[in-house]
Design a protein around this motif. Structure first.
Motif, PDB file in Angstrom:
ATOM      1  N   ASN A 112       0.868  -1.185   0.000  1.00 14.21           N
ATOM      2  CA  ASN A 112       0.000   0.000   0.000  1.00 14.21           C
ATOM      3  C   ASN A 112       0.905   1.236   0.000  1.00 14.21           C
ATOM      4  O   ASN A 112       1.680   1.469   0.930  1.00 14.21           O
ATOM      5  N   HIS A 113       0.791   2.032  -1.042  1.00 13.90           N
ATOM      6  CA  HIS A 113       1.656   3.201  -1.243  1.00 13.90           C
ATOM      7  C   HIS A 113       1.565   4.212  -0.083  1.00 13.90           C
ATOM      8  O   HIS A 113       2.572   4.800   0.318  1.00 13.90           O
ATOM      9  N   VAL A 114       0.374   4.397   0.451  1.00 14.41           N
ATOM     10  CA  VAL A 114       0.187   5.394   1.516  1.00 14.41           C
ATOM     11  C   VAL A 114       0.869   4.917   2.803  1.00 14.41           C
ATOM     12  O   VAL A 114       1.561   5.684   3.482  1.00 14.41           O
ATOM     13  N   ALA A 150       3.339   2.990   2.862  1.00 16.30           N
ATOM     14  CA  ALA A 150       4.780   3.062   2.585  1.00 16.30           C
ATOM     15  C   ALA A 150       5.327   4.459   2.851  1.00 16.30           C
ATOM     16  O   ALA A 150       6.478   4.611   3.276  1.00 16.30           O
ATOM     17  N   HIS A 151       4.520   5.501   2.624  1.00 17.34           N
ATOM     18  CA  HIS A 151       4.991   6.860   2.933  1.00 17.34           C
ATOM     19  C   HIS A 151       5.355   6.977   4.416  1.00 17.34           C
ATOM     20  O   HIS A 151       6.342   7.601   4.777  1.00 17.34           O
ATOM     21  N   LEU A 152       4.530   6.381   5.281  1.00 19.06           N
ATOM     22  CA  LEU A 152       4.864   6.408   6.714  1.00 19.06           C
ATOM     23  C   LEU A 152       6.126   5.588   6.984  1.00 19.06           C
ATOM     24  O   LEU A 152       6.964   5.972   7.804  1.00 19.06           O
ATOM     25  N   LEU A 172       9.393  12.184  -1.281  1.00 17.64           N
ATOM     26  CA  LEU A 172       8.502  12.135  -2.441  1.00 17.64           C
ATOM     27  C   LEU A 172       8.366  10.667  -2.863  1.00 17.64           C
ATOM     28  O   LEU A 172       8.998   9.791  -2.275  1.00 17.64           O
ATOM     29  N   ASP A 173       7.555  10.429  -3.892  1.00 18.08           N
ATOM     30  CA  ASP A 173       7.344   9.038  -4.301  1.00 18.08           C
ATOM     31  C   ASP A 173       8.666   8.363  -4.664  1.00 18.08           C
ATOM     32  O   ASP A 173       9.482   8.932  -5.386  1.00 18.08           O
ATOM     33  N   ASN A 174       8.870   7.166  -4.143  1.00 22.36           N
ATOM     34  CA  ASN A 174      10.112   6.433  -4.361  1.00 22.36           C
ATOM     35  C   ASN A 174       9.825   4.950  -4.170  1.00 22.36           C
ATOM     36  O   ASN A 174       8.774   4.575  -3.651  1.00 22.36           O
TER      37      ASN A 174
END
Ligand code: KG4
Ligand code: ZN
Length: 340
Positions: free
Chosen positions: A110-112, A114-116, A306-308
């Motif tokens: 889950n991308h979100v 992953a941000h955390l 940022l997105d990575n």
């Protein structure tokens, strides 16, 4: 364990090799900002075509940077959402195909979330839990109670625009290029935040929920006149543009900080973990410090903000470890992921 991570949910195509969930061996991010800039936002069809063009070179470059080959990879992790369905499908299908060809497990991330994890990966110490997770990106704004990696309770999220999206829309009204967040931050440095009385919205039924669309309308009226529309010409001078940027930024960030503070107090949280592109904002970092929450704040390192794909590979490893198994190849791309 070496994990190859893939990210393609929006306008960045990224690949990373991460060891044991934290050590980045190599990572490549190909951004499409040039492609979407003239449209003032991401055009999904163009994003997909670019992902297809650059994905394999991006994977090759990450492997090369890491000094590894595909034979060294033990697990493949790819984002399965949320985001643009066509864009997600490209990285996800590539990930499943690689896993099948290499005969290694595959895991969807889950991308979100992953941000955390970007901030968890960047932490030089153990995170004291329970923590407040703040997801502040272009697509999401949420406060989350985090018991550990993988154990979350949603406290509140945005009812309309995400905070990064609000920055981007306010920037567009001020004729600043996309993505607008860094541009607003820069212009705001020359402005006086008290020159305009912008107030963030309260969401009646939940003290931890957000609403940024009213703020965006206030920016519109300040820049173009009362009841104007987004296509109307600007009626303010250079100095006022900076004041609008400063007042908008102050209101939006102030709302984040005060709700974060309330959540920390109400839930007795022991640290704050911040993720997503808006975590780049230096004024936010300063305001969070000034709030004196009395608990450690964990921010993602610049390359994890940022997105990575490093955050995808890292979190993929943690989930694989927790579950002891990969996902089925039936895992579908999901434009929206409900719940935490
Ligand atoms: O996390 P991210 O790369 O993408 C999503 O998953 O959405 O975040 C991109 C968002 C954009 O809306 C961008 O304007 C915002 O993060 N952003 C900022 C700053 N740097 C990036 N917003 C405010 N201040 C910044 N310095
Ligand atoms: Zn993102």
């Amino acid at each position: 364990m070496i994990v190859l991570g893939l990210e393609s949910t929006c306008d960045e195509t990224a690949c990373a090799l991460v060891e044991d969930g934290v050590r980045i061996l190599g990572q490549t991010v190909s951004t499409q900002i040039d492609l979407h800039n003239m449209y003032g936002g991401v055009v999904p069809e163009l994003a997909c075509r670019r992902h297809i063009d650059v994905l394999i070179p991006v994977i090759r470059e990450a492997l090369q940077q890491a000094g590894r080959t595909l034979e060294d990879v033990d697990l493949i992790a790819a984002s399965y959402g949320p985001g643009l369905i066509g864009a997600i499908m490209i990285g996800l299908t590539a990930g499943k195909s690689l896993a099948l060809a290499l005969d290694v497990p595959f895991i969807g991330v889950n991308h979100v979330e992953a941000h955390l994890y970007g901030a968890v990966m960047s932490a030089r110490q153990d995170i004291p839990y329970p923590a407040l997770g703040m997801v502040i990106s272009g697509g999401h704004t949420a406060l989350i109670e985090m018991e550990d990696v993988g154990v979350y309770t949603l406290l509140g999220q945005t009812r309309d625009d995400a905070i990064g999206e609000a920055f981007d829309k306010a920037a567009k009204l001020l004729d600043l290029p996309y993505p607008g967040g860094p541009q607003i931050e820069k212009l705001a440095r020359q402005g006086d935040p008290s020159a305009y009385a912008f107030k963030p919205a309260r969401v009646k039924d939940n003290p931890f929920a957000f609403s940024f669309s009213g703020l965006k309308t206030k920016v519109l009226y300040a820049v173009k006149g009362q009841n104007a529309n987004p296509k109307s010409p600007s009626i303010i001078d250079e100095a006022d543009r900076a004041h609008v940027a400063a007042a908008f930024q102050q209101a939006a960030l102030g709302d984040l900080v005060s709700k974060a503070q309330q959540a920390v107090e109400a839930k007795n949280l022991r640290s704050v973990v911040v993720g997503g592109g808006v975590a780049n904002n230096q004024r936010l970092r300063q305001m969070m410090q000034e709030a004196e929450l009395g608990i450690p704040l964990f921010w993602p390192d610049p390359e994890l903000t940022l997105d990575n794909a490093a955050m995808i590979a890292g979190l993929g490893y943690r989930h694989y470890e927790l579950r002891g198994a990969g996902d089925s190849f039936d895992l579908e791309p999901q434009p929206r992921i409900a719940g935490w």
